[in-house]
Motif scaffolding. Structure first.
Motif, short mmCIF file in Angstrom:
data_model
loop_
_atom_site.label_atom_id
_atom_site.label_comp_id
_atom_site.label_asym_id
_atom_site.label_seq_id
_atom_site.Cartn_x
_atom_site.Cartn_y
_atom_site.Cartn_z
N VAL A 176 114.13 12.17 46.87
CA VAL A 176 113.61 13.49 47.30
C VAL A 176 112.40 13.72 46.55
O VAL A 176 111.34 14.56 47.24
CB VAL A 176 114.62 14.57 46.74
CG1 VAL A 176 114.18 16.03 46.73
CG2 VAL A 176 115.94 14.45 47.39
N ASP B 162 110.17 13.67 49.83
CA ASP B 162 109.93 15.22 50.26
C ASP B 162 108.83 16.01 49.29
O ASP B 162 108.41 16.83 50.06
CB ASP B 162 111.27 15.75 50.13
CG ASP B 162 112.34 15.39 50.76
OD1 ASP B 162 112.05 14.33 51.83
OD2 ASP B 162 113.66 15.99 51.02
N GLU C 165 109.31 16.16 55.75
CA GLU C 165 110.03 17.37 55.83
C GLU C 165 111.39 16.97 56.70
O GLU C 165 112.37 17.36 56.70
CB GLU C 165 109.58 18.29 56.88
CG GLU C 165 108.04 18.98 56.46
CD GLU C 165 108.42 19.99 55.22
OE1 GLU C 165 109.82 20.24 55.10
OE2 GLU C 165 107.71 20.25 54.36
N SER D 7 115.73 17.26 52.69
CA SER D 7 115.58 18.83 52.69
C SER D 7 116.42 19.63 53.52
O SER D 7 116.88 20.70 53.22
CB SER D 7 114.20 19.30 52.88
OG SER D 7 113.64 18.57 54.14
N SER E 95 112.07 22.24 47.66
CA SER E 95 110.89 21.64 48.25
C SER E 95 109.74 21.79 47.10
O SER E 95 108.36 21.72 47.31
CB SER E 95 110.31 22.93 49.32
OG SER E 95 110.48 24.40 48.52
#
Length: 625
Positions: free
Chosen positions: A82, A86, A92, A96, A102
């Motif tokens: 992540v 991300d 994207e 997520s 985010s």
């Protein structure tokens, strides 16, 4: 003269000898165990499931908590994917959609929450595992100790105390370790590996198959070392039991050791036994080191393969950087878990050895219990030996056709030379052994049909070997009848003529006697044993050399107490003291395995006890009302 930097012939010869010794040691460590050295197996562990079944609810709860913690723990390495894909690379299409984080702050907060939940569940898991472990240990140790206590007396007389204690305690401690440390860790790691592989398959199927290709090598290590480690563990347990046996013997006989200034000799004997244990432990350590070395080598090769193949996938664009980093983090974090998982069959061998030894104890035949045997409500105390023959295993016959009858109220002295079999008669009556021929009847009932515990409740024994527990005088007297009141204890002490001595101690009846009663004099210990017999008030009384270690004045006190105790009971007296023989109404002479009733004046002069008895014996009619 040898060239500079070279080795001389002597040096080469020494190096060759050391190399041969090293190779010999390695061969000895790695040698295949013989059939006799292959103790136990998984069926021995299965035997102990009987102690786990009643705890299945606690076990199931602990397992669920373990699975939950392992699942949460398996999510942590995904944070690296992540973070890279991300957050850093802004992909994207990453995780997520499942974990909508985010920002770096959100990821940190999610990890903190995950850690808090995982920590709380881990505390709960630890509590449940502690409950399971301790309740299992309590049930096992209680059952095992109860089982050992019910062995025949012959077993304890053939085994040394330290050896029995080691078998009962040391092996149980190994099983406790399995339940307290190894098994919980094993379960947690197995669950973590299972969850981790699910994630690895989702990250990259082909790379996961590369990892799985190394599994056979781990299994090969187990095949090579399981039997060897199990056999070595068995040898170590046996040698350790010998150490405990010798230590207990030396400590118990410390007075004799000190008297003969034998400290160095005994220390050397213990050291030789310990040296054997040390050598076996070194071999065990080397076996574990060899297996661990090979296992670590396989892990290293697996890691190299992951870097090479995974790196190729990333370069070719078939795998993202985040996936590769997460994959390698998983490999790094569960490498120890995989090692524990595959080393389980090897590491569990000492536990299997201990389980086999404990099961061996459970397999030993217990003394025949109450079920199916008689325990009459009323008992007068008549004894009848008819044509009794007995010999100890591997020995010559001790008794040949022994017959006599003792009626309630009889006081019968059994005399004879040392080793002729007088104490054997008592052991047979107590059901410590069984005769090879003939019958022993109590009130007309065959002794073989009577429950041994009931028989012993009908007999009081006062012998030259008095054992007092490390507790108070009152508790030692009450040992013969735990439900007795304080007044009954004091009355028994008065009859045994030890009450005044007890009051002379600062704490009176609450005085702690020390180990084996060492804080009391021999005479005081003897009279406390007589007080036990008074309190028990059994129909049969056995006096086995009860005054052999006493001085004349103390013997006179004890003799008077014994005369009172013998009234209205069936009494068998074994003694070489002429003054004590005076309380007997009949005398049986035991010689060459046979018994015959004699008059005091006709006892053979060759018997040391009988020689004085001819001069001083006086029947006491009061003992036979």
């Amino acid at each position: 003269m040898p060239e500079a930097g070279g080795l001389s012939g002597i040096q080469c010869s020494g190096l060759f000898r050391r190399s041969r010794r090293g190779l010999s040691f390695v061969r000895e460590v790695l040698r295949s165990p013989s059939g006799a050295e292959r103790p136990g197996g998984t069926e021995d562990i299965a035997f102990f499931l009987r102690y786990v079944r009643p705890l299945w609810k606690v076990g199931a709860s602990a397992l669920l908590a373990t699975v939950f913690v392992a699942g949460l723990k398996a999510l942590i390495p995904l944070s690296s994917k992540v973070f890279i894909d991300d957050i850093l690379l802004g992909n994207e299409a990453g995780l997520s959609s499942l974990f909508p984080v985010s920002s770096l702050t959100a990821l940190a907060a999610a990890l903190l929450l995950l850690g808090a939940v995982m920590g709380g569940m881990d505390v709960l898991r630890s509590y449940l595992m502690a409950q399971l472990r301790e309740r299992f240990s309590l049930a096992l140790q209680t059952d095992l100790f109860d089982h050992v206590l019910r062995f025949p007396l012959s077993y304890f007389r053939s085994q040394q105390t330290g050896y029995v204690m080691s078998r009962v305690s040391d092996d149980v401690q190994i099983l406790q370790y399995v339940f307290s440390q190894f098994l919980p860790t094993m379960i947690a790691n197995v669950m973590y590996v299972a969850f981790a592989f699910v994630v690895l398959f989702s990250l990259n199927l082909r790379l996961t198959l590369v990892v799985l290709a190394f599994v056979p090598f781990f299994l090969l290590v187990n095949v090579l070392f399981i039997g060897r480690i199990r056999a070595a563990s068995y040898r170590e347990r046996e040698r350790q039991a010998y150490v405990s046996r010798d230590l207990a013997e030396v400590i118990t006989g410390i007075d004799t050791v000190k008297t003969h200034a034998a400290e160095d000799r005994e220390a050397g004997r213990i050291s030789r036994t310990l040296r054997d244990v040390v050598q076996i432990r070194i071999k065990n350590t080397m076996l574990a080191a060899f297996s661990e070395y090979i296992r670590i080598g396989v892990q290293f090769l697996m890691l190299v393969a992951v870097f090479w193949y995974g790196g190729s996938e990333v370069i070719a664009g078939a795998m993202s950087v985040g996936d590769f980093v997460a994959f390698t983090v998983y490999i790094a974090t569960f490498a120890a878990s995989v090692s524990i998982f595959f080393s389980f069959p090897v590491v569990i061998q000492p536990a299997l050895t201990s389980a086999a030894r404990i099961r061996e104890i459970f397999g030993l035949e217990r003394e025949v219990g109450e079920e199916g045997l008689l325990a009459p409500e009323h008992f007068r105390g008549q004894i009848a030996f008819t044509d009794i023959a007995f010999a100890y295993p591997g020995g010559a016959p001790v008794l040949r056709g022994v017959s006599f009858t003792a009626r309630p109220g009889d006081v019968i002295a059994v005399v004879g030379r040392t080793g002729v079999g007088k104490t054997t008669l008592i052991n047979l009556l107590m059901k410590a052994f069984s005769p090879q021929a003939g019958t022993i009847m109590l009130d007309g009932i065959d002794l073989a049909d009577l429950d041994p515990r009931w028989v012993r409740r009908q007999i009081s024994v006062v012998s030259q070997e008095i054992f007092l527990f490390h507790t108070t005088i009152e508790e030692n007297i009450r040992y013969s009848r735990p439900e007795a009141s304080r007044g009954e204890v004091i009355e028994a002490a008065r009859k045994a003529q030890v009450h005044d001595d007890i009051l002379g101690f600062p704490n009176g009846y609450a005085t702690v006697v020390g180990e084996r009663g060492t804080r009391l004099s021999v005479g005081q210990r003897q009279r406390i044993a007589i007080a036990r017999a008074f309190l028990k008030d059994a129909p049969i009384l056995i006096l086995d050399e009860p005054t052999s270690a006493l001085d004349t004045a103390t013997e006179r006190q004890v003799q008077e107490a014994l005369g009172t105790l013998a009234r209205r009971r069936t009494t068998l007296l074994i003694s070489h003291r002429p003054s004590l023989l005076a309380i007997a109404g009949r005398i049986l002479l035991l010689e060459e395995g046979r018994v015959r009733e004699v008059e005091p004046g006709s006892i053979p002069a060759g018997d040391a006890a009988a020689a004085d008895a001819q001069k001083r014996h006086r029947p006491v009619a009061a003992c036979n009302p």
